[in-house]
Scaffold this motif. Structure first.
Motif: not given
Length: 605
Positions: A73-76, A80-83, A176-187
């Motif tokens: 996977y990659y976190d980035f 904009q929203k990716i679906s 992995g910090d629940e208080k941090a920013e939410m990134l997009t992850r694609i597997y």
């Protein structure tokens, strides 16, 4: 012969560039579907995906892109929203780039230079902070217009990648910090050839049909409720019956093997967790509370309670081995992002046992556990393999004790004629272990039970027994869980059988369908007779057509359907539909009871 893409040396994987710069010689890794080769190509495919994303979304910033059990996977970050629909375009761009055959070049920068190079990228700065100081240099892999901080390993060229697929998109907290920013992850997933990829995708489709969360809801086995909290399963009646059937089989086998039932408390003073080493080595995974100004830890494991059972009396060598078992409820602090149905929860019940024995008894005890494990796995049709995990970086105890314990495990597996792998550094913090990995009906591997040799906790708690010479000796402690946990094992069983559980554990073994009200009393008599021999039956007497009631029973995946009409009642017979064998027959009332009684007894552990 296939292309060489790396080497394996000192139990580590290196790509060809790294091996050359370090002057390493080792076992060649070819471009095929071996574990080592897949690790290299999937890591490279993660970078290929990142390059495609950067091409399509120039503002994208990247965090990390590791290889994981399900591929890569990659976190980035992207503004904009990716679906799921966008994965097709990204994958298409990946294929286009791969065809160009860009070479992958590795180079190094001093840490200070890397900080300056990525000064406008806070995600890269976060990555740099995570990298150990080492020799002060960081490696970067470059391909075309894309490059990223990375230690590798990578393929020499993107041209080799032609069998890959993006599988899903998700959110992931930064680091992995629940208080941090939410990134997009694609597997994604990658293989050496398209045939292997096709086979994997077929397996993925089958896995979706068997998903225990979907099947469990259809069969009314368990549920979750946000008002109670995430990762805290609620067992519904049918799921609880399934668990009970498992527990009953296991309990009988444990009694026959000389195990004694015990039970420890679910909260213990933090002082004992400090003595055991859990506080320092496992504390981040525990929950704590304060009672009367004293800190307590909610148990993540059952071992300390069982140590206290051992300490409740003076022990002699004549008593050993002592085998204690408990279906112990434990709690572990899992981050919300990793919770997954019954497979990853915050509260679960281990089929836990601890054996206290003399060093000379280790081999026979481990061999008995292996035999026990084989019988359970064979009963459910699992193939399995064993893996020995050795001393991790974060551990307690001397090297000599670890070596002695590790050799004891190897010796036991060798004597049982079982081949095994070595997971260097994968042991528990208090001792080496054997991990039991099973393969399900569609070829997926699951971590299941474990056997751990522990010479450290007995020393920390000053456990002793008196030997033949009336001298105090220290026992060895063996931690043992075969199923792992009931929650996880039920999830695996559900997906292995697709909900079509074997008769001996099925939550409902028989559904009785009276054709009309005139047969209700006969149905109740049959129902009660089945319950008395340990077979769980339900009566389906809704005011619906016979065919609909039969279809409803089929949907519930119940092994046996018993239809009762006027003829059956008059002749004291049962019209039987066996869903497993697809057979239909008419049998007498007594024969039907005896048949089901024998079905419940045909499997033992």
């Amino acid at each position: 012969m296939s292309v060489i893409i790396g080497i394996k040396a000192n139990n580590a994987i290196y790509d060809t560039q790294s091996a050359e710069e370090l002057g390493l010689k080792g076992e060649p890794i070819y471009f095929d579907n071996s574990e080592e080769s897949l690790a290299i190509m999937r890591h490279t495919c993660a970078h290929l995906m990142a390059e495609a994303i950067k091409t399509l979304y120039p503002e994208a910033q990247f965090f990390v892109g590791p290889v994981v059990e399900e591929g890569f996977y990659y976190d980035f970050r992207i503004h904009q929203k990716i679906s799921e629909e966008d994965l097709v375009a990204i994958e298409s761009k990946m294929k286009e780039i791969a065809k160009k055959g860009e070479k992958i070049i590795k180079y190094h920068l001093k840490r200070e230079e890397a900080i300056i190079k990525f000064q406008n990228d806070d995600l890269k700065q976060a990555v740099i902070r995570k990298i150990p100081l080492g020799d002060g240099t960081l490696s970067i892999y470059s391909q075309g217009d894309f490059e990223d901080l990375c230690r590798g390993p990578h393929l020499p060229t993107l041209k080799l990648l032609n069998a890959f697929k993006l599988t899903k998109i998700a959110g992931a907290y930064l680091g992995g910090d629940e208080k941090a920013e939410m990134l997009t992850r694609i597997y994604g997933i990658a293989f050496a050839n398209k045939e292997s990829l096709s086979q994997y995708l077929r397996q993925l489709e089958e896995a979706k049909k068997r998903d225990h969360r979907k099947v469990g809801m259809e069969m009314e086995l368990f549920t979750f409720d946000e008002e109670i909290g995430a990762g805290l399963p609620i067992w519904l009646p049918k799921g609880a019956r399934l668990r009970r059937n498992l527990e009953n089989l296991l309990t009988q086998a444990l009694i026959e093997r000389g195990y004694e039932p015990v039970r420890g408390p679910e909260i213990l003073k933090s002082a004992v967790w400090k003595t055991s080493g859990h506080y320092a080595n496992y504390g981040e995974n525990m929950y704590f509370t304060t009672i009367d100004e004293v800190e307590y830890g909610i148990k993540p494991m059952n071992c300390v309670g069982h140590i206290k059972v051992y300490q409740s009396a003076l022990r002699s060598y004549r008593e050993l081995p002592l085998r204690f078992y408990e279906y112990g409820v434990v709690h572990r602090h899992e981050k919300s992002g990793v919770l997954h149905g019954l497979l990853r929860v915050r509260e679960f019940t281990q089929d836990d046992a601890h054996i206290f024995c003399r060093p000379s008894q280790i081999a026979s005890e481990v061999e008995n556990i292996i035999d026990f494990t084989q019988k359970i796995m064979n009963a459910f049709g699992f193939s399995y393999e064993m893996e020995i995990s050795t001393k991790p970086e974060k551990s307690i105890g001397s090297d000599a004790v670890w070596e002695q314990a590790t050799e004891a495990l190897k010796g036991a597996l060798n004597r049982c004629g079982i081949s095994y792998k070595i997971d260097e550094g994968g042991g528990a913090f208090y001792g080496p272990k054997i991990d039991i990995k099973i393969t399900d009906a569609i070829g997926r591997k699951w971590q299941c039970g474990t056997v751990q040799i522990d010479m450290n906790l007995p020393e920390r708690f000053d456990l002793t027994y008196t030997d033949e010479n009336n001298t105090a000796q220290q026992p060895v402690m063996i931690h043992r869980a075969i199923l792992g946990s009931f929650e996880r094992f039920v999830a695996i069983l559900t997906e292995h059988f697709g909900g079509e559980f074997p008769f001996f554990v099925a939550p409902t073994q028989v559904i009785i369908i009276p054709i009309n009200e005139a047969q209700n009393a006969y149905a109740k008599e049959l129902h009660n007779a089945l319950l008395k021999v340990g077979v769980y039956a339900e009566i389906e007497e809704k005011s619906e057509t016979l065919n609909k009631r039969i279809r409803n029973a089929e949907k519930q995946r119940v092994p046996i359907i018993a239809v009762l009409g006027a003829k059956e009642m008059e002749e004291r017979k049962v019209a039987v539909r066996n869903r497993r064998t697809k057979e239909q027959s008419d049998v007498s009332f007594d024969d039907f009871i005896q048949f089901n009684k024998e079905k419940m007894r045909e499997v033992s552990f």
